[in-house]
Scaffold this motif. Structure first.
Motif, PDB file in Angstrom:
ATOM      1  N   GLY A 115       0.803  -1.217   0.000  1.00 50.43           N
ATOM      2  CA  GLY A 115       0.000   0.000   0.000  1.00 50.43           C
ATOM      3  C   GLY A 115       0.837   1.268   0.000  1.00 50.43           C
ATOM      4  N   THR A 116       0.153   2.391   0.243  1.00 44.48           N
ATOM      5  CA  THR A 116       0.785   3.715   0.187  1.00 44.48           C
ATOM      6  C   THR A 116       0.408   4.527   1.416  1.00 44.48           C
ATOM      7  OG1 THR A 116       0.708   3.715  -2.232  1.00 44.48           O
ATOM      8  CG2 THR A 116       0.971   5.844  -1.157  1.00 44.48           C
ATOM      9  N   ALA A 117       1.383   5.202   1.984  1.00 45.26           N
ATOM     10  CA  ALA A 117       1.147   6.134   3.089  1.00 45.26           C
ATOM     11  C   ALA A 117       1.720   7.492   2.704  1.00 45.26           C
ATOM     12  CB  ALA A 117       1.789   5.635   4.369  1.00 45.26           C
ATOM     13  N   THR A 119      -2.295  10.186   5.549  1.00 48.00           N
ATOM     14  CA  THR A 119      -3.309   9.347   4.905  1.00 48.00           C
ATOM     15  C   THR A 119      -2.649   8.022   4.531  1.00 48.00           C
ATOM     16  OG1 THR A 119      -2.846  10.186   2.670  1.00 48.00           O
ATOM     17  CG2 THR A 119      -4.503  11.363   3.977  1.00 48.00           C
ATOM     18  N   TYR A 120      -3.445   6.954   4.508  1.00 50.25           N
ATOM     19  CA  TYR A 120      -2.886   5.642   4.206  1.00 50.25           C
ATOM     20  C   TYR A 120      -3.931   4.788   3.494  1.00 50.25           C
ATOM     21  CZ  TYR A 120      -5.299   4.855   8.658  1.00 50.25           C
ATOM     22  OH  TYR A 120      -6.239   4.834   9.664  1.00 50.25           O
ATOM     23  N   ASP A 121      -3.442   3.947   2.601  1.00 50.85           N
ATOM     24  CA  ASP A 121      -4.309   3.077   1.806  1.00 50.85           C
ATOM     25  C   ASP A 121      -3.581   1.750   1.598  1.00 50.85           C
ATOM     26  OD1 ASP A 121      -6.097   1.857   0.140  1.00 50.85           O
ATOM     27  OD2 ASP A 121      -6.051   3.389  -1.436  1.00 50.85           O
ATOM     28  N   TYR A 122      -3.909   0.775   2.436  1.00 52.92           N
ATOM     29  CA  TYR A 122      -3.289  -0.541   2.393  1.00 52.92           C
ATOM     30  C   TYR A 122      -4.341  -1.607   2.077  1.00 52.92           C
ATOM     31  CZ  TYR A 122       0.932   1.569   4.288  1.00 52.92           C
ATOM     32  OH  TYR A 122       2.051   2.353   4.455  1.00 52.92           O
ATOM     33  N   ASP A 123      -3.867  -2.822   1.885  1.00 54.67           N
ATOM     34  CA  ASP A 123      -4.779  -3.903   1.504  1.00 54.67           C
ATOM     35  C   ASP A 123      -5.880  -4.121   2.536  1.00 54.67           C
ATOM     36  OD1 ASP A 123      -3.277  -4.267  -0.750  1.00 54.67           O
ATOM     37  OD2 ASP A 123      -2.074  -5.907   0.080  1.00 54.67           O
ATOM     38  N   PHE A 152      -6.496  -1.957   5.416  1.00 59.29           N
ATOM     39  CA  PHE A 152      -7.016  -0.790   6.138  1.00 59.29           C
ATOM     40  C   PHE A 152      -6.641   0.474   5.383  1.00 59.29           C
ATOM     41  CE2 PHE A 152      -2.841  -1.866   7.602  1.00 59.29           C
ATOM     42  CZ  PHE A 152      -2.193  -0.678   7.838  1.00 59.29           C
ATOM     43  N   ARG A 153      -7.470   1.498   5.570  1.00 55.46           N
ATOM     44  CA  ARG A 153      -7.217   2.792   4.934  1.00 55.46           C
ATOM     45  C   ARG A 153      -7.872   3.876   5.771  1.00 55.46           C
ATOM     46  NH1 ARG A 153     -10.145  -0.290   1.753  1.00 55.46           N
ATOM     47  NH2 ARG A 153      -8.356  -0.565   0.378  1.00 55.46           N
ATOM     48  N   GLY A 154      -7.402   5.108   5.624  1.00 54.78           N
ATOM     49  CA  GLY A 154      -7.975   6.212   6.375  1.00 54.78           C
ATOM     50  C   GLY A 154      -7.039   7.399   6.416  1.00 54.78           C
ATOM     51  N   SER A 155      -7.301   8.333   7.336  1.00 52.22           N
ATOM     52  CA  SER A 155      -6.484   9.526   7.521  1.00 52.22           C
ATOM     53  C   SER A 155      -6.474   9.878   9.004  1.00 52.22           C
ATOM     54  CB  SER A 155      -7.018  10.696   6.700  1.00 52.22           C
ATOM     55  OG  SER A 155      -8.352  10.994   7.062  1.00 52.22           O
TER      56      SER A 155
END
Length: 254
Positions: A51-53, A78-82, A84-87
């Protein structure tokens, strides 16, 4: 008299030029004059296998004297992983620096700084080192750097202690700066940076060696910078292996 004026002008321009740091991912011991205030940001977009942070900090630096600095970094993450995701608000940093050695020559200088970076557990417990861990850590190190009108070299060595976690680490950074334009006043400078960063996570028995290539343009009180960081060697779990990081920054000197 004319010769003295030229020497003073070149010296002043040099001081303004080398004060435009620090580099992107490294640090250097050159400081501005006492009473200076710097507002800046340096966004990191970190892409890993799962993912990306993204970390977007507001960084406020103040120099009470010409050899001391205090700062606070307020990051939005902000984060977007397999899975979990959020800010969230990330881990806030409190920085302190003290320049304890300085030797100047004609068009060159060597300086050393003691540095501490206190990371407050204000972020979520994402276990993303340097972005959001939700745990306190204290970093203590020394930065030594040499700069001339032709190039700059910076070294940093330190230790980060996380009493309630497993991210204790030894850190060593090496950076090279190359100015592409002649020193002028007002400042009008284009710099290239070549930076290496190595981290040994002692409790986890993990290691990372990263390389960053950056470019920086400084005009009067403004500076704009961009860079890419890639791993040269990694001994970490496959899920958190870094692919690359992108850095974008702006700073303004008051």
């Amino acid at each position: 008299m004319k010769k003295i004026f030229i020497v003073l002008l070149v010296t002043f321009a040099f001081a303004k030029t080398y004060s435009q740091g620090p580099p992107l991912t490294a640090d250097k011991p050159i400081m501005l004059g006492g009473g200076s205030f710097i507002a800046k940001t340096l966004t990191e977009i970190r892409v890993s296998e799962d993912g990306t942070a993204t970390r977007v900090p507001l960084m406020l630096h103040y120099l009470p004297t010409s050899n001391t600095l205090v700062a606070v970094h307020l990051p939005y993450v902000t984060y977007d992983y397999d899975d979990f995701r959020g800010s969230t608000l990330g881990d806030i940093n409190i920085v302190g620096k003290y320049q304890f050695y300085r030797k100047d020559g004609t068009g060159k200088t060597f300086r050393m700084v003691a540095k501490t970076l206190q990371t407050l557990p204000t972020g979520e417990a994402l276990d993303i080192e340097g972005i959001s861990t939700g745990k306190y850590s204290g970093y203590y190190g020394v930065v030594a750097g040499y700069e001339s009108l032709k190039y700059g070299i910076s070294n940093e060595a330190g230790y980060s202690w996380m009493p309630d976690g497993s991210l204790d680490k030894l850190v060593y950074k090496l950076g090279f700066g190359l100015p592409l334009l002649k020193p002028t006043y007002p400042v009008n400078q284009l710099n290239l940076y070549f930076e290496y960063s190595s981290e040994w996570f002692l409790e986890r028995d993990q290691f990372e060696l990263l390389y960053a290539q950056g470019i920086q343009y400084a005009r009067k009180q403004w500076t704009w910078e961009a860079g890419v960081q890639v791993p040269l060697s990694q001994n970490v779990p496959e899920a958190v292996e870094r692919k690359y990081s992108i850095y974008l920054g702006t700073r303004f000197i008051l």
